[in-house]
Design a protein around this motif. Sequence first.
Motif, mmCIF file in Angstrom:
data_model
loop_
_atom_site.group_PDB
_atom_site.id
_atom_site.type_symbol
_atom_site.label_atom_id
_atom_site.label_comp_id
_atom_site.label_asym_id
_atom_site.label_seq_id
_atom_site.Cartn_x
_atom_site.Cartn_y
_atom_site.Cartn_z
ATOM 1 N N UNK A 263 3.572 30.886 -15.006
ATOM 2 C CA UNK A 263 3.859 31.669 -13.810
ATOM 3 C C UNK A 263 4.397 33.043 -14.216
ATOM 4 N N UNK A 264 4.072 34.031 -13.426
ATOM 5 C CA UNK A 264 4.545 35.401 -13.668
ATOM 6 C C UNK A 264 5.991 35.537 -13.210
ATOM 7 N N UNK A 265 6.660 36.555 -13.743
ATOM 8 C CA UNK A 265 8.041 36.823 -13.360
ATOM 9 C C UNK A 265 8.184 38.306 -13.065
ATOM 10 N N UNK A 266 9.371 38.851 -13.257
ATOM 11 C CA UNK A 266 9.631 40.266 -13.001
ATOM 12 C C UNK A 266 10.102 40.896 -14.306
ATOM 13 N N UNK A 267 9.515 42.059 -14.664
ATOM 14 C CA UNK A 267 9.910 42.712 -15.914
ATOM 15 C C UNK A 267 9.536 44.195 -15.883
ATOM 16 N N UNK A 268 10.512 45.025 -16.019
ATOM 17 C CA UNK A 268 10.417 46.488 -16.208
ATOM 18 C C UNK A 268 9.623 47.226 -15.140
ATOM 19 N N UNK A 269 8.347 46.934 -15.010
ATOM 20 C CA UNK A 269 7.535 47.615 -13.993
ATOM 21 C C UNK A 269 6.316 46.758 -13.682
ATOM 22 N N UNK A 270 5.556 47.187 -12.725
ATOM 23 C CA UNK A 270 4.442 46.375 -12.231
ATOM 24 C C UNK A 270 3.279 46.247 -13.216
ATOM 25 N N UNK A 271 3.295 47.033 -14.286
ATOM 26 C CA UNK A 271 2.192 46.969 -15.244
ATOM 27 C C UNK A 271 2.136 45.599 -15.933
ATOM 28 N N UNK A 272 3.276 44.965 -16.100
ATOM 29 C CA UNK A 272 3.302 43.641 -16.730
ATOM 30 C C UNK A 272 2.655 42.602 -15.811
ATOM 31 N N UNK A 273 2.835 42.783 -14.522
ATOM 32 C CA UNK A 273 2.210 41.894 -13.550
ATOM 33 C C UNK A 273 0.697 42.119 -13.527
ATOM 34 N N UNK A 274 0.302 43.372 -13.584
ATOM 35 C CA UNK A 274 -1.128 43.694 -13.630
ATOM 36 C C UNK A 274 -1.786 43.082 -14.864
ATOM 37 N N UNK A 275 -1.093 43.161 -15.990
ATOM 38 C CA UNK A 275 -1.619 42.582 -17.228
ATOM 39 C C UNK A 275 -1.765 41.063 -17.115
ATOM 40 N N UNK A 276 -0.789 40.418 -16.470
ATOM 41 C CA UNK A 276 -0.863 38.965 -16.291
ATOM 42 C C UNK A 276 -2.093 38.582 -15.491
ATOM 43 N N UNK A 277 -2.341 39.314 -14.399
ATOM 44 C CA UNK A 277 -3.489 38.988 -13.550
ATOM 45 C C UNK A 277 -4.818 39.282 -14.251
ATOM 46 N N UNK A 278 -4.848 40.367 -15.010
ATOM 47 C CA UNK A 278 -6.101 40.792 -15.634
ATOM 48 C C UNK A 278 -6.435 40.001 -16.887
ATOM 49 N N UNK A 279 -5.417 39.783 -17.741
ATOM 50 C CA UNK A 279 -5.688 39.227 -19.068
ATOM 51 C C UNK A 279 -5.254 37.775 -19.270
ATOM 52 N N UNK A 280 -4.212 37.345 -18.575
ATOM 53 C CA UNK A 280 -3.687 35.997 -18.793
ATOM 54 C C UNK A 280 -4.232 34.989 -17.781
ATOM 55 N N UNK A 281 -4.221 35.359 -16.535
ATOM 56 C CA UNK A 281 -4.631 34.441 -15.470
ATOM 57 C C UNK A 281 -6.002 33.799 -15.714
ATOM 58 N N UNK A 282 -7.016 34.548 -16.158
ATOM 59 C CA UNK A 282 -8.335 33.919 -16.355
ATOM 60 C C UNK A 282 -8.342 32.804 -17.403
ATOM 61 N N UNK A 283 -7.360 32.783 -18.292
ATOM 62 C CA UNK A 283 -7.320 31.791 -19.368
ATOM 63 C C UNK A 283 -6.566 30.523 -18.970
ATOM 64 N N UNK A 284 -5.891 30.547 -17.835
ATOM 65 C CA UNK A 284 -5.006 29.447 -17.454
ATOM 66 C C UNK A 284 -5.665 28.501 -16.456
ATOM 67 N N UNK A 285 -5.395 27.220 -16.615
ATOM 68 C CA UNK A 285 -5.877 26.243 -15.636
ATOM 69 C C UNK A 285 -5.148 26.416 -14.312
ATOM 70 N N UNK A 286 -3.839 26.684 -14.385
ATOM 71 C CA UNK A 286 -3.035 26.959 -13.195
ATOM 72 C C UNK A 286 -2.224 28.221 -13.459
ATOM 73 N N UNK A 287 -2.352 29.200 -12.580
ATOM 74 C CA UNK A 287 -1.611 30.455 -12.706
ATOM 75 C C UNK A 287 -0.882 30.732 -11.398
ATOM 76 N N UNK A 288 0.394 31.016 -11.500
ATOM 77 C CA UNK A 288 1.186 31.357 -10.318
ATOM 78 C C UNK A 288 1.633 32.810 -10.430
ATOM 79 N N UNK A 289 1.275 33.592 -9.432
ATOM 80 C CA UNK A 289 1.649 34.997 -9.425
ATOM 81 C C UNK A 289 3.088 35.202 -8.981
#
Length: 414
Positions: free
Chosen positions: A255-281
């Motif tokens: 699951x994603x969290x909060x860190x520094x700025x929204x770019x980390x969230x964007x990276x999670x959705x773009x690069x990490x989420x597709x690799x996960x069986x379950x992803x929570x934003x």
Amino acid sequence: MKRYITSLVLGLVNIVMVAGCSSDDKGSDKPVEPEKTEPVAIEKTNSTKIYMHYMPWFETNESSADKKWGYHWTMANKNPNNVNASGRREIASYYYPLIGPYHSGDKNVIENHLLMMKYSGIDGILIDWYGTYDVNDYRMVKENTEQLIAMLGKVGLEYAIVYEDRFLTNVVNAGKAISVTSAAKTDLTYVQNNYFTDANYIKINGKPLLMNFGPIVLQTPAEWSNVFNVLTAKPTFLTLWDHSVKAGDNASGEYAWVYKDNSFLTNFYTNTKPKLAVAMGSAYPGFKDFYAEGGGGAAIGWTIDHKNGATLDETLTLAKNANVNYLQLITWNDFGEGTMIEPTVEFGYSFVEKIKIFAGVKNTESIFSEISKLYDLRVQKKGNAEAQKKLDQAFNYFVSMQPAKAKQILSEIK
């Protein structure tokens, strides 16, 4: 015609019941039992499961055995017994809850929080949980959690546990367990026996959801396999983003969290989420910790400006564009880090109103101020059994999605 007659009869019954609770009733000294109504799900158009991260760790001088305010209101140097000219207590936060500083185990507080969430379109809460051991404030957190769980079913919301394995070392050091894995086994056996079996415990892919804020202490797949051996079946286990490698195949996703700025969230959705069986934003209103000013240690070192609600808008939009199935709102009430979505003096109801829009709640009428009124009357009428029975009925109407009837009852209580 039949529907009209039925509605008319029910309306007359409600009028009689309200009249029966009147202070002018001379027929009985015993308050009339409130009409029972079952919780009804709020209607909304967004199919995303929306969950709220929740802290059950607050304590007041009235709730604690030693008559002291809990650390999360005081940190090292704040004293909530000091009240300024505007009536605000001195707390360890840049922000102030609309209902004032509270005890997390207070049923009136829990009622207020859960109704606010229900009417903003939230499906359930993710409870930050320290385990079963009587070390530091862990037992208090567990007791508050179970007060919360007791009301969740009555409101019609789901829940899951976010396990804090970071405190396992403290349990061992206190002599309460022989190892961190044995302590974790005790904790998760308790979760399985007492929470997983609840009808309103969140399930993903047919298995109970278990989240972990880390892992921090149990850092190898072998340790997690050992711990999970005590469970009848492995849960859907989510770790903090970029931490699932520590749990190996035991992890179902992240699951994603909060860190520094929204770019980390964007990276999670773009690069990490597709690799996960379950992803929570995740979505959050901002971040501004009070640790340095409160004497609670060094500041985190970065902030995310609340921008009067724009940050919440931005993170909700990112979640929408990423088409997440599950979204965690961060957080309801971490006042020490300034991520609270709970109504505050500074932001009013603006954050819950934004969540409501995101959820696509069909009833556009704002009812949040009436939920606050219910809380205020609960406090004002403490010890008044007759008034509390009426307020119980207002609560029943709120949870069964009959807010007009709830408002009517509230308006009649002087």
